[in-house]
Motif scaffolding. Sequence first.
Motif, PDB file in Angstrom:
ATOM      1  N   ALA A   7      27.511  32.212  44.659  1.00  0.00           N
ATOM      2  CA  ALA A   7      26.017  32.401  44.256  1.00  0.00           C
ATOM      3  C   ALA A   7      25.581  31.531  43.169  1.00  0.00           C
ATOM      4  O   ALA A   7      26.214  31.891  41.998  1.00  0.00           O
ATOM      5  N   GLY A   8      24.777  30.904  43.281  1.00  0.00           N
ATOM      6  CA  GLY A   8      24.368  30.212  42.116  1.00  0.00           C
ATOM      7  C   GLY A   8      24.906  29.090  41.573  1.00  0.00           C
ATOM      8  O   GLY A   8      24.620  28.560  40.247  1.00  0.00           O
ATOM      9  N   VAL A   9      25.992  28.419  42.209  1.00  0.00           N
ATOM     10  CA  VAL A   9      26.783  27.301  41.412  1.00  0.00           C
ATOM     11  C   VAL A   9      27.132  26.543  42.625  1.00  0.00           C
ATOM     12  O   VAL A   9      26.846  26.556  43.856  1.00  0.00           O
ATOM     13  N   SER A  10      27.694  25.310  42.168  1.00  0.00           N
ATOM     14  CA  SER A  10      28.094  24.200  43.211  1.00  0.00           C
ATOM     15  C   SER A  10      29.188  24.892  44.129  1.00  0.00           C
ATOM     16  O   SER A  10      29.887  25.825  43.810  1.00  0.00           O
ATOM     17  N   LYS A  11      29.625  24.107  45.084  1.00  0.00           N
ATOM     18  CA  LYS A  11      30.442  24.494  45.985  1.00  0.00           C
ATOM     19  C   LYS A  11      31.795  24.348  45.393  1.00  0.00           C
ATOM     20  O   LYS A  11      32.514  25.275  45.640  1.00  0.00           O
ATOM     21  N   GLU A  12      31.951  23.408  44.666  1.00  0.00           N
ATOM     22  CA  GLU A  12      33.181  23.183  43.962  1.00  0.00           C
ATOM     23  C   GLU A  12      33.505  24.333  43.151  1.00  0.00           C
ATOM     24  O   GLU A  12      34.642  24.998  42.887  1.00  0.00           O
ATOM     25  N   ASP A  13      32.700  24.686  42.328  1.00  0.00           N
ATOM     26  CA  ASP A  13      32.709  25.995  41.234  1.00  0.00           C
ATOM     27  C   ASP A  13      32.975  27.142  41.943  1.00  0.00           C
ATOM     28  O   ASP A  13      33.746  27.959  41.763  1.00  0.00           O
ATOM     29  N   GLY A  14      32.319  27.373  43.160  1.00  0.00           N
ATOM     30  CA  GLY A  14      32.292  28.590  43.733  1.00  0.00           C
ATOM     31  C   GLY A  14      33.638  28.678  44.500  1.00  0.00           C
ATOM     32  O   GLY A  14      34.318  29.699  44.496  1.00  0.00           O
ATOM     33  N   ASP A  15      34.228  27.577  44.990  1.00  0.00           N
ATOM     34  CA  ASP A  15      35.358  27.604  45.570  1.00  0.00           C
ATOM     35  C   ASP A  15      36.551  27.899  44.668  1.00  0.00           C
ATOM     36  O   ASP A  15      37.489  28.450  44.859  1.00  0.00           O
ATOM     37  N   ALA A  16      36.254  27.354  43.305  1.00  0.00           N
ATOM     38  CA  ALA A  16      37.334  27.516  42.164  1.00  0.00           C
ATOM     39  C   ALA A  16      37.309  29.055  41.779  1.00  0.00           C
ATOM     40  O   ALA A  16      38.234  29.726  41.760  1.00  0.00           O
ATOM     41  N   ARG A  17      36.117  29.658  41.601  1.00  0.00           N
ATOM     42  CA  ARG A  17      35.875  31.237  41.506  1.00  0.00           C
ATOM     43  C   ARG A  17      36.664  31.963  42.601  1.00  0.00           C
ATOM     44  O   ARG A  17      37.335  33.005  42.282  1.00  0.00           O
ATOM     45  N   ALA A  18      36.301  31.727  43.967  1.00  0.00           N
ATOM     46  CA  ALA A  18      36.684  32.245  45.276  1.00  0.00           C
ATOM     47  C   ALA A  18      38.382  32.244  44.881  1.00  0.00           C
ATOM     48  O   ALA A  18      39.033  33.098  45.415  1.00  0.00           O
ATOM     49  N   ALA A  19      38.910  31.189  44.487  1.00  0.00           N
ATOM     50  CA  ALA A  19      40.426  30.966  44.629  1.00  0.00           C
ATOM     51  C   ALA A  19      41.094  32.049  43.490  1.00  0.00           C
ATOM     52  O   ALA A  19      41.974  32.559  43.716  1.00  0.00           O
ATOM     53  N   LEU A  20      40.205  32.083  42.288  1.00  0.00           N
ATOM     54  CA  LEU A  20      40.364  32.734  41.294  1.00  0.00           C
ATOM     55  C   LEU A  20      40.561  34.516  41.601  1.00  0.00           C
ATOM     56  O   LEU A  20      41.366  35.238  41.191  1.00  0.00           O
ATOM     57  N   LEU A  21      39.707  34.786  42.286  1.00  0.00           N
ATOM     58  CA  LEU A  21      39.274  36.260  42.731  1.00  0.00           C
ATOM     59  C   LEU A  21      40.134  36.551  43.833  1.00  0.00           C
ATOM     60  O   LEU A  21      41.237  37.689  43.712  1.00  0.00           O
ATOM     61  N   ALA A  22      40.741  35.532  44.694  1.00  0.00           N
ATOM     62  CA  ALA A  22      41.683  35.818  45.814  1.00  0.00           C
ATOM     63  C   ALA A  22      42.978  36.022  44.877  1.00  0.00           C
ATOM     64  O   ALA A  22      43.876  36.889  45.517  1.00  0.00           O
ATOM     65  N   LYS A  23      43.250  35.419  43.937  1.00  0.00           N
ATOM     66  CA  LYS A  23      44.535  35.671  43.175  1.00  0.00           C
ATOM     67  C   LYS A  23      44.525  36.752  42.522  1.00  0.00           C
ATOM     68  O   LYS A  23      45.693  37.161  41.632  1.00  0.00           O
ATOM     69  N   GLY A  24      43.312  37.491  42.261  1.00  0.00           N
ATOM     70  CA  GLY A  24      43.469  38.403  41.199  1.00  0.00           C
ATOM     71  C   GLY A  24      43.603  37.967  39.867  1.00  0.00           C
ATOM     72  O   GLY A  24      43.855  39.064  38.937  1.00  0.00           O
ATOM     73  N   GLU A  25      43.265  36.867  39.418  1.00  0.00           N
ATOM     74  CA  GLU A  25      43.045  36.396  38.184  1.00  0.00           C
ATOM     75  C   GLU A  25      41.839  36.403  37.358  1.00  0.00           C
ATOM     76  O   GLU A  25      42.023  35.787  36.255  1.00  0.00           O
ATOM     77  N   LEU A  26      40.765  37.156  37.838  1.00  0.00           N
ATOM     78  CA  LEU A  26      39.608  37.160  37.171  1.00  0.00           C
ATOM     79  C   LEU A  26      39.822  38.373  35.875  1.00  0.00           C
ATOM     80  O   LEU A  26      40.520  39.152  36.263  1.00  0.00           O
ATOM     81  N   PRO A  27      39.066  38.137  34.968  1.00  0.00           N
ATOM     82  CA  PRO A  27      38.951  39.320  33.925  1.00  0.00           C
ATOM     83  C   PRO A  27      38.517  40.562  34.737  1.00  0.00           C
ATOM     84  O   PRO A  27      37.677  40.775  35.367  1.00  0.00           O
ATOM     85  N   GLY A  28      39.149  41.722  34.304  1.00  0.00           N
ATOM     86  CA  GLY A  28      38.760  43.077  34.951  1.00  0.00           C
ATOM     87  C   GLY A  28      37.555  43.869  34.446  1.00  0.00           C
ATOM     88  O   GLY A  28      37.042  43.102  33.422  1.00  0.00           O
ATOM     89  N   VAL A  29      37.488  44.659  34.817  1.00  0.00           N
ATOM     90  CA  VAL A  29      36.360  45.701  34.228  1.00  0.00           C
ATOM     91  C   VAL A  29      36.868  47.050  33.665  1.00  0.00           C
ATOM     92  O   VAL A  29      37.954  47.686  34.341  1.00  0.00           O
ATOM     93  N   LEU A  30      36.762  47.782  32.625  1.00  0.00           N
ATOM     94  CA  LEU A  30      37.097  48.831  31.761  1.00  0.00           C
ATOM     95  C   LEU A  30      36.003  50.129  31.842  1.00  0.00           C
ATOM     96  O   LEU A  30      35.124  49.855  31.245  1.00  0.00           O
ATOM     97  N   PHE A  31      36.506  51.131  32.307  1.00  0.00           N
ATOM     98  CA  PHE A  31      35.165  52.318  32.336  1.00  0.00           C
ATOM     99  C   PHE A  31      36.250  53.164  31.594  1.00  0.00           C
ATOM    100  O   PHE A  31      37.475  53.482  31.335  1.00  0.00           O
TER     101      PHE A  31
END
Length: 134
Positions: free
Chosen positions: A61-85
Amino acid sequence: MTISLSHVHVLVDDPDAALAFYRDTLGLEVRNEIENDGFRWITLSTADQPEIEIVLSQPHAGVSKEDGDARAALLAKGELPGVLFRTDDLDGTFEKVRAVGNAEILQEPTDQFWGVRDAAFRDPAGNMVRISQA
């Protein structure tokens, strides 16, 4: 000058599954939902902190295909920063998440050496979610 936290973005590959976790399981309230170019942004907050919003958005959403693919790959690997509650009832919150079954349990409620009691999950998209006792 005053600076305060307003929004935190959490990338999700399935907005409906994420909504079921963050709204239905954790109890966050939907503040806004927008669709644009085939993507959805869902804004949620807690009743106690309505001024801090969590935005669920899709990797492309809102980014180039290349950037979206990179984000999706990091998401699939569980490598994005998390959230704390923080909650006033960690054991009750943990049992609700376990009972609903829409998150992968990584750590049961545990007293940490740095002085906090917390639990850890992966949301339906694979993001790390930690919840600590207030």
